[in-house]
Design an enzyme around this catalytic site. Structure first.
Site: not given
Ligand code: COA
Length: 389
Positions: A325, A274
């Site tokens: 979710d 998140h």
């Molecule tokens: N699975 C695997 N790794 C994850 C992850 C996931 N669902 N969510 C975050 N990470 C990791 C990233 O790979 C990153 O690692 P790194 O620093 O080694 O590259 C780190 O955690 C930070 O992630 P980041 O994508 O920069 O976070 P964000 O704040 O931009 O994105 C989300 C937040 C929710 C978009 C992201 O966690 C995600 O894509 N989750 C899956 C989709 C989801 O469930 N969405 C519903 C949200 S309520």
């Protein structure tokens, strides 16, 4: 030149070196609708913890709270429900539009089109006064479930079941989809999911609705934009992807290896992580409890066992935790909904948060217009076409 082109001679402009990709950590405006506190893993709607609301209030009460700022008295709730229940019908034209959509169109595209059509039907579309916007908000709360259920039935080649005014929003939705209201525990679990999904401060879709509202566009257009943003798998679309993933894993004994493989391949695992919560999503314990109830009632323990397996490995290896979710996906599956309808159900709930923010933005508006840092080609002159290479 491709979209990725970066000018090799680019020199950062000093005043823009703090560019925040994804607006991470940026405070865009004030709000009194809800507060997400990442430190304490808490979410409050108008001051009330969401867990307390989920356990003690029906979705209709929470909708009233979000729109009006206070929980309703018994009389206020009864008047609000009377209005909502008397507004559920959709016109024949609207039903025809939904019926005419290609059978393969995703239900999120169908509800986006349905809301757009409601805007076309509303003669007061340009009136964004508080009273008219409130009427529009209740209209969406009442009619969105009818449109989603109509699409559900048509996609299965079944007849439309009109809304009933003697049922709650949750009961009526089950009835419009399946022709019957299930046991009270299933209705309660569904109602809890609507309360938990109703609002979440400046998330991507709500922010999209506020951006659109800030141009003095109308509430329907803003909601259409919100639906477009919610559809993406990084936002609301994740609840569908979670269930596809669980079906792919199928066997709880395979969950650990599946997760290790996904992490080794640096794949994003849906339903985890998140932007704001870094120690866990405040809504998850409540939804997980109700997903477990669905497993106990339907005898489908597989999904909760896969849940535990995936959750444990992700916490051990990455310290990343499930978001709402993750339990909502299997809960809806066990209630009997088709996977494609999980995100539209999220729309049924989030329309409340969107409308509350649209009304707040309208009441104290300033156009939202951020800056960007230009990294493209340096300034140059246009050559006649014969001289271009
Ligand atoms: N699975 C695997 N790794 C994850 C992850 C996931 N669902 N969510 C975050 N990470 C990791 C990233 O790979 C990153 O690692 P790194 O620093 O080694 O590259 C780190 O955690 C930070 O992630 P980041 O994508 O920069 O976070 P964000 O704040 O931009 O994105 C989300 C937040 C929710 C978009 C992201 O966690 C995600 O894509 N989750 C899956 C989709 C989801 O469930 N969405 C519903 C949200 S309520």
């Amino acid at each position: 030149m491709t979209a990725e082109y970066v000018n090799p001679d680019y020199v950062p402009e000093p005043e823009k070196v703090n560019t925040k990709r994804g607006l991470e950590g940026s405070v865009i405006d004030t709000t009194s609708v809800s507060k997400v506190n990442s430190e304490t893993n808490s979410l409050v709607y108008r001051g009330y913890p969401v867990q307390e609301l989920a356990e003690n209030c029906r979705f209709e009460e929470v909708a009233y709270l979000l729109y009006k700022g206070e929980l309703p008295t018994a009389l206020q709730l009864s008047e609000f429900e009377k209005l909502e229940r008397s507004t559920r019908d959709i016109t024949k034209d609207c039903l025809t539009v939904i019926k005419m959509l290609p059978k393969k169109c995703h239900p999120m595209d169908a509800i986006r089109t349905g809301v757009s059509f409601l805007g076309c039907e509303d003669e007061r579309i340009w009136d964004s006064s508080p009273a008219v916007n409130y009427d529009k908000a209740v209209k969406l709360l009442a009619k969105i479930p009818t449109m989603i259920a109509a699409d559900y039935r048509f996609k299965k080649g079944l007849d439309f079941i009109p809304p009933r005014s003697d049922l709650s929003i949750a009961e009526n939705f089950f009835n419009m989809c399946f022709g019957k209201v299930p046991e009270g525990e299933i209705v309660k679990a569904f109602d809890v999911s609507l309360v938990l999904y109703a609002e979440h401060s400046f998330n991507a879709s709500t922010f999209a609705t506020r951006v659109i509202t800030s141009t003095e566009s109308d509430l329907y257009s803003a909601t259409v934009g919100g639906i477009g943003a919610l559809k993406g798998p990084l936002h609301g679309g994740a609840n569908e992807q979670v269930m596809h993933m669980m079906l792919e894993i199928a066997d709880p004994a395979k969950a650990e290896k599946w997760m290790l493989d996904a992490l080794a391949a640096k794949r994003k695992v849906m339903g985890f992580g998140h932007r704001v919560y870094k120690k866990g999503d405040s809504r998850v314990p409540t939804m997980k409890k109700y997903a477990q109830k669905m497993a106990d009632m339907t005898g489908q323990q597989t999904w909760m066992q896969i849940y535990e397996g995936l959750e444990k490995v992700m916490a051990d290896k990455k310290k990343i935790y499930p978001n709402l979710d993750f339990p909502a996906g299997p809960a809806y599956y066990m209630m009997g909904f088709e996977i494609d309808f999980f995100t539209p159900i999220f729309v049924m709930a989030r329309t409340v948060g969107w409308s509350s923010h649209i009304m707040e933005q309208t009441a104290n508006n300033r156009i939202i217009r951020p800056l960007s840092e230009y990294i493209g080609a340096a300034q140059r002159s246009v050559k006649p076409i014969s001289e271009r290479k």
